[in-house]
Scaffold this motif. Structure first.
Motif, short mmCIF file in Angstrom:
data_model
loop_
_atom_site.label_atom_id
_atom_site.label_comp_id
_atom_site.label_asym_id
_atom_site.label_seq_id
_atom_site.Cartn_x
_atom_site.Cartn_y
_atom_site.Cartn_z
N GLY A 91 0.77 -1.23 0.00
CA GLY A 91 0.00 0.00 0.00
C GLY A 91 0.81 1.28 0.00
O GLY A 91 0.24 2.38 -0.13
N VAL A 92 2.15 1.16 0.12
CA VAL A 92 2.99 2.36 0.22
C VAL A 92 2.86 3.22 -1.02
O VAL A 92 2.77 4.46 -0.94
N SER A 93 2.86 2.60 -2.18
CA SER A 93 2.78 3.37 -3.43
C SER A 93 1.50 3.06 -4.20
O SER A 93 1.46 3.21 -5.42
N ASP A 94 0.48 2.62 -3.48
CA ASP A 94 -0.79 2.28 -4.12
C ASP A 94 -1.89 3.15 -3.53
O ASP A 94 -2.43 2.85 -2.46
N PRO A 95 -2.26 4.24 -4.20
CA PRO A 95 -3.29 5.14 -3.67
C PRO A 95 -4.63 4.44 -3.44
O PRO A 95 -5.38 4.82 -2.54
N VAL A 108 -5.16 1.39 -2.34
CA VAL A 108 -5.15 0.70 -1.05
C VAL A 108 -5.28 1.71 0.09
O VAL A 108 -6.05 1.52 1.03
N THR A 109 -4.53 2.80 -0.03
CA THR A 109 -4.60 3.83 1.01
C THR A 109 -6.02 4.38 1.13
O THR A 109 -6.54 4.54 2.24
N ALA A 110 -6.64 4.65 0.01
CA ALA A 110 -7.99 5.20 0.02
C ALA A 110 -8.99 4.20 0.61
O ALA A 110 -9.89 4.58 1.37
N ARG A 111 -8.80 2.93 0.28
CA ARG A 111 -9.74 1.92 0.78
C ARG A 111 -9.62 1.77 2.30
O ARG A 111 -10.64 1.69 3.00
N ILE A 112 -8.41 1.76 2.81
CA ILE A 112 -8.24 1.63 4.26
C ILE A 112 -8.79 2.87 4.98
O ILE A 112 -9.42 2.77 6.03
N GLN A 113 -8.56 4.03 4.40
CA GLN A 113 -9.14 5.24 4.98
C GLN A 113 -10.66 5.17 5.01
O GLN A 113 -11.30 5.60 5.97
#
Length: 490
Positions: free
Chosen positions: A472-476, A478-483
């Motif tokens: 998820g470090v460079s995958d927006p 994944v970041t958006a989904r976790i948020q």
């Protein structure tokens, strides 16, 4: 015991599945580490610390918030002599002991936890002896170390064992276990209390061991990591060669992994004082808090009425009974279905009781489990029906009556096909979920938010993904989904 996330040797009673307690108590497994014993007299401990361990005493005292009442004896044994001290001698088993072992082997097969012909004593010996560097005996209040010198890995182990000694001096851990072992046979809560206390004892020591590692400089930490990695690899090679069942390794590792999660989450909420409450007598009678530490924080599970154990019928000879535990049900179900389904099925666990018996020379288990709601009982019922459908030649069955289920299974024999062999993966799933919740707590999230978010994240992503530092470090996306998951839990 280093191989499994801690650093001391396993002890007479295993932590999570109380049925194992009866096995180990029956055969006197690893008697060098039994709990209890006499309260030390003034002359039973040394006047001063051994100079080889003295540098770590202050660190443990500072991290734990207590001073030692007196020094503890530390003995250093040559490697060969040390290995003998951590192995149970099969030659000392009586005929009754061997018969009891065979019954429990069949019991384990009946529950799908092992398959084939397994020597439980030898498997446990092989699992424990390779990676153990030191242990603290709650019986004689003494630390025993492998070798004559303190290596990088041994330093960390000594910190772990000193923590046990400090726990024992301030909370009477050995005496607590002795009391639990001597509890009335009908006191099923003693099974769960013993399991949870063992996990807390190990989890607290793992926490202080981590504080020691954090105190090292970069070069020292690198040396520690290299030494521990080498030890893990050597121990893993050994257990692979000896064909030790996966579940034996998991059962030995569970106190460290789940105890650490519980202690860290409780410490995040209330510091050392809250951890101290875990170590006090009678803190928690049931092991569902190991699967979900938030149950303890919420004060849930206290004062449950006991579950009435199933009886035996004509021609059946009982050889054991007690509480199986929420964690035991989780491992059982994980052998026959996807892990997340197994974890969801035990969420409503509200107590149980089992009886182990022999009928026509076949070992069987008859178990009753209560759930906290009708919906929870139905989830467990469906899960056990799936387990029964997938279980080979066990004659297994399950019935439901309101919130109570009764389950029965018999030994399918050594030729029966194994299950998923998923105990370690099952343990990893819970450990990762609890670690996510801890991270959220440490980021100032409220307890309900941390619990909900962690549950939903592990439902959506694999353990392999979540333990990957790069995930998820460079995958927006994944970041958006976790948020979004966290936002939905608010």
């Amino acid at each position: 015991m280093t191989q499994y996330g801690g650093t001391d040797a396993p002890v007479t009673k295993w932590v999570a599945v109380p049925l194992v307690l009866a096995l180990l108590a029956t055969i006197g497994f690893l008697g060098w580490a039994v709990f209890g014993g006499q309260t030390p007299t003034e002359s039973s401990h040394p006047k001063a610390w051994d100079k080889r361990v003295k540098p770590y005493v202050k660190l443990v005292e500072k991290s734990r918030g207590f001073d030692f009442m007196h020094p503890v004896e530390v003995r250093f044994l040559p490697a060969g002599e040390f290995r003998k001290s951590v192995r149970a001698d099969a030659a000392e088993l009586s005929g009754d002991d061997r018969e009891e072992l065979e019954k429990f082997e069949g019991f384990f097969r009946a529950l799908g936890l092992i398959s084939g012909d397994v020597d439980l004593l030898e498997a446990s010996n092989d699992a424990s002896s390779g990676a153990t560097l030191a242990y603290y005996s709650f019986e004689d209040r003494r630390i025993t170390v492998r070798g004559k010198t303190i290596t990088a890995a041994t330093k960390s182990t000594v910190v772990h064992e000193l923590t046990h000694a400090l726990q024992d001096q301030h909370f009477g851990i050995g005496d607590q276990f002795e009391a639990l072992e001597g509890a009335d046979e009908d006191d099923t809560e003693a099974d769960g209390a013993s399991s949870v206390l063992r996990a807390v004892v190990e989890g607290d020591a793992v926490r202080i061991e981590a504080a020691y590692a954090a105190s090292l400089n970069a070069k020292e930490r690198a040396a520690l990591v290299r030494a521990q990695r080498k030890l893990y690899e050597e121990a893993g090679d050994r257990t692979a060669r000896q064909d030790v069942p996966e579940v034996i390794l998991t059962l030995m590792g569970a106190p460290y992994a789940l105890g650490s999660s519980l202690v860290e989450i409780v410490a995040a909420d209330g510091g050392n004082g809250a951890v101290n409450s875990l170590l006090r007598r009678g803190a928690m009678p049931h092991d569902d808090v190991l699967l979900d530490p938030f149950l303890f924080l919420a004060g849930e599970g206290a004062g449950r009425p006991p579950v009435k154990a199933p009886g035996t019928m004509a021609g059946e000879e009982e050889f054991d009974s007690g509480e199986f535990g929420a964690l035991g049900w989780y491992f059982l179900l994980a052998e026959r279905m996807p892990l997340r389904d197994a974890l969801a099925a035990v969420r409503g666990w509200d107590g149980d009781a089992y009886v182990a018996y022999e009928r026509d020379d076949v070992t069987c288990a008859r178990m009753a489990v209560r759930n906290d709601s009708a919906a929870g009982a139905e989830r467990m019922h469906q899960a056990l029906q799936r387990w029964v459908a997938a279980a080979p030649r066990s004659g297994a069955s399950v019935t439901i009556d309101g919130s109570r289920l009764e389950f029965e299974s018999c030994d399918p024999g050594t030729e029966a096909a194994p299950g998923n062999d998923a105990s370690q993966e099952a343990l990893d799933l819970v450990t990762v979920r609890n670690s996510l919740a801890l991270q959220l707590l440490n980021s100032s999230a409220a307890q309900p938010l941390a619990r909900c978010s962690a549950d939903r994240i592990i439902a959506e992503y694999s353990v392999e993904q979540l333990v990957d530092p790069a995930f998820g470090v460079s995958d927006p996306a994944v970041t958006a989904r976790i948020q979004q998951i966290v936002a939905d839990c608010r």
